[in-house]
Design an enzyme around this catalytic site. Sequence first.
Site, mmCIF file in Angstrom:
data_model
loop_
_atom_site.group_PDB
_atom_site.id
_atom_site.type_symbol
_atom_site.label_atom_id
_atom_site.label_comp_id
_atom_site.label_asym_id
_atom_site.label_seq_id
_atom_site.Cartn_x
_atom_site.Cartn_y
_atom_site.Cartn_z
ATOM 1 N N ASN A 34 -57.743 1.489 -12.010
ATOM 2 C CA ASN A 34 -58.983 1.350 -11.232
ATOM 3 C C ASN A 34 -59.025 -0.095 -10.742
ATOM 4 O OD1 ASN A 34 -61.546 1.205 -10.208
ATOM 5 N ND2 ASN A 34 -62.588 1.289 -12.205
ATOM 6 N N LYS A 68 -61.047 -1.451 -8.829
ATOM 7 C CA LYS A 68 -62.417 -1.916 -8.558
ATOM 8 C C LYS A 68 -62.462 -2.601 -7.188
ATOM 9 C CE LYS A 68 -63.044 -2.570 -13.475
ATOM 10 N NZ LYS A 68 -64.054 -2.765 -14.482
ATOM 11 N N HIS A 124 -68.456 6.158 -12.912
ATOM 12 C CA HIS A 124 -68.053 4.922 -13.602
ATOM 13 C C HIS A 124 -69.316 4.167 -14.032
ATOM 14 C CE1 HIS A 124 -66.341 0.990 -14.383
ATOM 15 N NE2 HIS A 124 -65.170 1.584 -14.474
ATOM 16 N N GLU A 136 -70.080 1.196 -13.905
ATOM 17 C CA GLU A 136 -70.559 0.206 -12.925
ATOM 18 C C GLU A 136 -71.362 0.901 -11.818
ATOM 19 O OE1 GLU A 136 -66.732 -1.604 -12.258
ATOM 20 O OE2 GLU A 136 -66.808 -2.419 -14.296
ATOM 21 N N GLU A 180 -65.246 5.839 -21.592
ATOM 22 C CA GLU A 180 -65.240 4.392 -21.368
ATOM 23 C C GLU A 180 -66.496 3.777 -21.988
ATOM 24 O OE1 GLU A 180 -62.488 3.319 -17.866
ATOM 25 O OE2 GLU A 180 -64.539 3.428 -17.148
ATOM 26 N N GLY A 185 -64.041 -4.447 -19.213
ATOM 27 C CA GLY A 185 -63.932 -5.789 -18.647
ATOM 28 C C GLY A 185 -64.353 -6.896 -19.600
ATOM 29 N N SER A 203 -60.700 -2.249 -21.489
ATOM 30 C CA SER A 203 -59.827 -3.346 -21.915
ATOM 31 C C SER A 203 -58.491 -2.862 -22.492
ATOM 32 C CB SER A 203 -60.560 -4.261 -22.909
ATOM 33 O OG SER A 203 -61.679 -4.857 -22.270
HETATM 34 C C1 PEP Z 1 -62.531 0.340 -15.805
HETATM 35 O O1 PEP Z 1 -62.881 -0.309 -14.838
HETATM 36 O O2 PEP Z 1 -62.615 1.573 -15.774
HETATM 37 C C2 PEP Z 1 -62.021 -0.361 -16.978
HETATM 38 C C3 PEP Z 1 -61.703 0.339 -18.032
HETATM 39 O O3 PEP Z 1 -61.905 -1.721 -16.873
HETATM 40 P P1 PEP Z 1 -61.117 -2.707 -17.880
HETATM 41 O O4 PEP Z 1 -59.792 -2.050 -18.201
HETATM 42 O O5 PEP Z 1 -60.965 -3.974 -17.141
HETATM 43 O O6 PEP Z 1 -61.951 -2.832 -19.108
#
Ligand code: PEP
Length: 258
Positions: free
Chosen positions: A9, A11, A95, A97, A167, A173, A212
């Site tokens: 992803n 982003k 997601h 976000e 998630e 992040g 992460s």
């Molecule tokens: C994501 O954006 O779905 C995500 C898991 O981000 P990160 O791996 O940076 O935590």
Amino acid sequence: MRAKLVAGNWKMSGSLASNQELLAALVPALAPLARASYAVCVPFPYLAQAQHALRGSNVALGAQDVCQFDGGAYTGGVSAAMLADFGCRYVIVGHSERRNVFGETDDVVALKFAQATQHRLTPILCVGETLAERESGVTEAVVARQLDAVVKRSGLPALAQCVIAYEPVWAIGTGKTATPQQAQEVHAHIRARVAASDRRLADELAILYGGSVKAANAAQLFAMPDVDGGLIGGASLAADQFIAICRAAQAARETVRA
Ligand code: PEP
């Protein structure tokens, strides 16, 4: 038998130049890794560039969002039909976000999911709890509520057309990864919830972990019996990291359920 899937992803990151460099590194490196599946979910303006760069490769194309409406007077919206037109196979819906920054409710996410499946895209449905929710012991209830909203609108069989991504919001992040055991617990809960209605559907459901994931922790996460791969944010922007995560997926055993 569920093969692993690793989806990047990106982003709101990238440029024509950096995307070209990243995709040119991924395509040959992932080509020999035939035991798992791979995808990159890119920002809308770069769909055509990525479609072109990924043509003939084993890396599928995905988008990060889709409009909940079919088409028409929705300024700024991007429809599922448009994503299909650019060769997208996947689209991320719900997601955290989108939910937390852009205010998408469970109902809006359910509409987006329905749009995706109606246009033969595979939604990557994100579910997960905030830190406050985890600390107050409602993780399973939150994830169940997010999942149930989709099932209520599209019906349980629609889950056969999707991928779930667990998630935890506190891990996205932040550099704070859920332990493999924490991830396994929630993944098993999601699978059990689906299995209560349809065991076979549950056994075949791909549930990714996101939050992460890096080269250093991917193998341990992917070794968990109900973790079927990863949704990778930050680490999907660095070719060496993403390739190493994909190699960990390739090396992990496929999950066979009794
Ligand atoms: C994501 O954006 O779905 C995500 C898991 O981000 P990160 O791996 O940076 O935590």
